[in-house]
Scaffold this motif. Structure first.
Motif, short mmCIF file in Angstrom:
data_model
loop_
_atom_site.label_atom_id
_atom_site.label_comp_id
_atom_site.label_asym_id
_atom_site.label_seq_id
_atom_site.Cartn_x
_atom_site.Cartn_y
_atom_site.Cartn_z
N GLY A 83 0.79 -1.03 -0.39
CA GLY A 83 -0.16 -0.15 0.22
C GLY A 83 0.42 1.30 -0.08
N GLY A 84 2.00 1.04 -0.50
CA GLY A 84 3.08 2.51 -0.80
C GLY A 84 3.92 2.24 0.21
N GLN A 85 3.73 1.84 1.58
CA GLN A 85 4.96 1.58 2.80
C GLN A 85 5.73 0.11 2.44
OE1 GLN A 85 2.54 1.87 6.19
NE2 GLN A 85 0.48 2.08 5.86
N VAL A 86 7.14 1.20 3.05
CA VAL A 86 8.03 -0.15 2.94
C VAL A 86 7.53 -1.00 4.35
CG1 VAL A 86 10.34 -0.28 3.21
CG2 VAL A 86 9.93 1.73 1.94
N VAL A 87 8.19 -2.44 4.35
CA VAL A 87 7.82 -3.13 5.35
C VAL A 87 8.46 -3.63 5.08
CG1 VAL A 87 6.30 -4.08 5.97
CG2 VAL A 87 5.36 -2.82 5.46
N TYR A 88 9.80 -3.67 6.58
CA TYR A 88 10.37 -5.01 7.04
C TYR A 88 10.13 -6.06 7.79
CZ TYR A 88 13.26 -1.46 4.32
OH TYR A 88 13.71 0.08 4.24
N VAL A 89 10.34 -7.50 7.23
CA VAL A 89 9.44 -8.38 7.27
C VAL A 89 11.27 -9.78 7.68
CG1 VAL A 89 8.50 -10.86 7.50
CG2 VAL A 89 7.78 -8.19 6.10
N SER A 90 11.43 -9.37 9.06
CA SER A 90 12.62 -11.09 9.40
C SER A 90 12.33 -12.53 8.80
CB SER A 90 12.86 -11.37 11.25
OG SER A 90 11.86 -12.51 11.28
N ASP A 91 13.58 -12.55 8.03
CA ASP A 91 13.64 -13.59 7.16
C ASP A 91 12.92 -15.05 7.35
OD1 ASP A 91 15.79 -11.76 5.78
OD2 ASP A 91 16.95 -13.84 6.26
N ASP A 92 12.70 -15.70 9.13
CA ASP A 92 12.17 -16.36 9.16
C ASP A 92 9.89 -15.89 9.66
OD1 ASP A 92 11.51 -14.66 11.29
OD2 ASP A 92 12.16 -15.84 12.86
N GLY A 93 10.03 -14.62 9.18
CA GLY A 93 8.66 -14.33 9.24
C GLY A 93 8.23 -13.86 10.19
N ARG A 94 9.18 -13.79 11.15
CA ARG A 94 8.10 -13.27 12.68
C ARG A 94 7.92 -11.66 12.67
NH1 ARG A 94 8.79 -16.22 18.53
NH2 ARG A 94 6.91 -14.51 19.92
N TYR A 95 9.24 -11.16 13.16
CA TYR A 95 8.78 -10.18 13.10
C TYR A 95 8.57 -8.68 11.81
CZ TYR A 95 10.93 -11.76 17.48
OH TYR A 95 10.17 -12.20 18.43
N ILE A 96 7.93 -8.01 11.83
CA ILE A 96 7.22 -7.01 10.75
C ILE A 96 7.66 -5.74 11.47
CG2 ILE A 96 5.18 -6.10 9.34
CD1 ILE A 96 4.00 -9.10 9.87
#
Length: 278
Positions: A83-96
């Motif tokens: 939605g036009g926002q940059v989001v970072y997700v940990s490689d294991d998918g747990r932390y956003i």
């Protein structure tokens, strides 16, 4: 727990609140997008970090579209655009992690906003410094829940919320208003809110100001500046800002019935957490 604040993780709050101040620098750095894969066109291979990132975001809010996902400049994370926002997700998918103003760190496994949990305790302490006599309160006879709402007389969403104040009260919700003139100290907006807080009948003055934009000019010793300062310190990014009794932010404008449901769910979850910790 999927509360309103989780559903709002990707912009819902910003769509139901008036911005604090214009931000000409708003935007996100999307340099890594050049090497990212487009989620809508290319499905990440199962079991990859990209696939875990997409799944984690969908678990937080299934109604959003992940536009791209790929390498991040932050080691151990993937970068996605939602939605036009940059989001970072940990490689294991747990932390956003959602960077920028009002940014937050989510635990997708626990369905918990870790940043919100840290802020809640601080908010309670800060709000306690504002005397009860300085709040403009609209409450039913026997409230089930009480919320603190930072409000502004010029904000359309604040006006919408106040136009339904009787329904909030009918839902058993007491609303304690605090002042946040979003155009800043010394603005015309600020002067209007000072006039409201200096009025002989604050409730009537606030209702009139929200209904018509008109106030009777008044000045007195007041706490509007103090309330504005505390609003900034509790993480306000737009008005209205609704805070539950435990300091949890529940959104910008939230309809009366939805707010009651969110408060009931919050109270039930708090009881479960207390029992688990006993």
């Amino acid at each position: 727990m999927k509360r309103i604040l989780l559903a709002a993780a990707f912009g819902a709050i910003s769509l139901s609140a008036c911005a604090k101040t214009p931000d000409p620098a708003a935007g996100a750095n999307t340099a890594a997008a050049a090497t990212a894969t487009t989620a809508a066109a290319v499905k990440p291979a199962p079991g990859t970090a990209d696939a875990r990132a997409v799944a984690a975001i969908a678990g937080l809010n299934p109604n959003v579209t992940v536009e791209t996902v790929g390498a991040a400049p932050l080691p151990g994370f993937r970068e996605a655009i939602v939605g036009g926002q940059v989001v970072y997700v940990s490689d294991d998918g747990r932390y956003i992690f959602l960077p920028g103003a009002g940014g937050a760190l989510f635990d997708s496994k626990a369905q918990k906003n870790l940043s919100e949990a840290a802020l809640a305790g601080m908010r309670i302490k800060l709000l306690a410094t504002i005397p009860q006599s300085e709040r403009i309160v609209f409450a039913p006879e026997n409230p089930v829940h009480t919320v603190t709402v930072f409000t502004d007389v010029e904000c359309g969403y604040c006006r919408k919320l106040h136009s339904e104040i009787a329904e909030y009260n009918a839902q058993g919700i007491a609303v304690e208003y605090l002042a946040f003139p979003r155009m800043g100290i010394g603005s015309e907006d600020f002067e209007k809110m000072v006039s409201v807080w200096c009025a002989d009948d604050r409730k009537a003055a606030l209702t009139r100001a929200k209904d018509s934009g008109k106030v009777t000019d008044k000045d007195c010793k007041n706490t509007v500046t103090m309330q504005y300062d505390i609003g900034q310190r509790v993480g306000l990014t737009g008005t209205p800002m609704i805070l539950a009794a435990d300091g949890t932010q529940l959104g910008g404008y939230v309809p009366p019935k939805a707010l009651r449901e969110a408060l009931d769910k919050l109270a039930a979850d708090d009881k479960v957490a207390a029992a688990d910790g006993a």
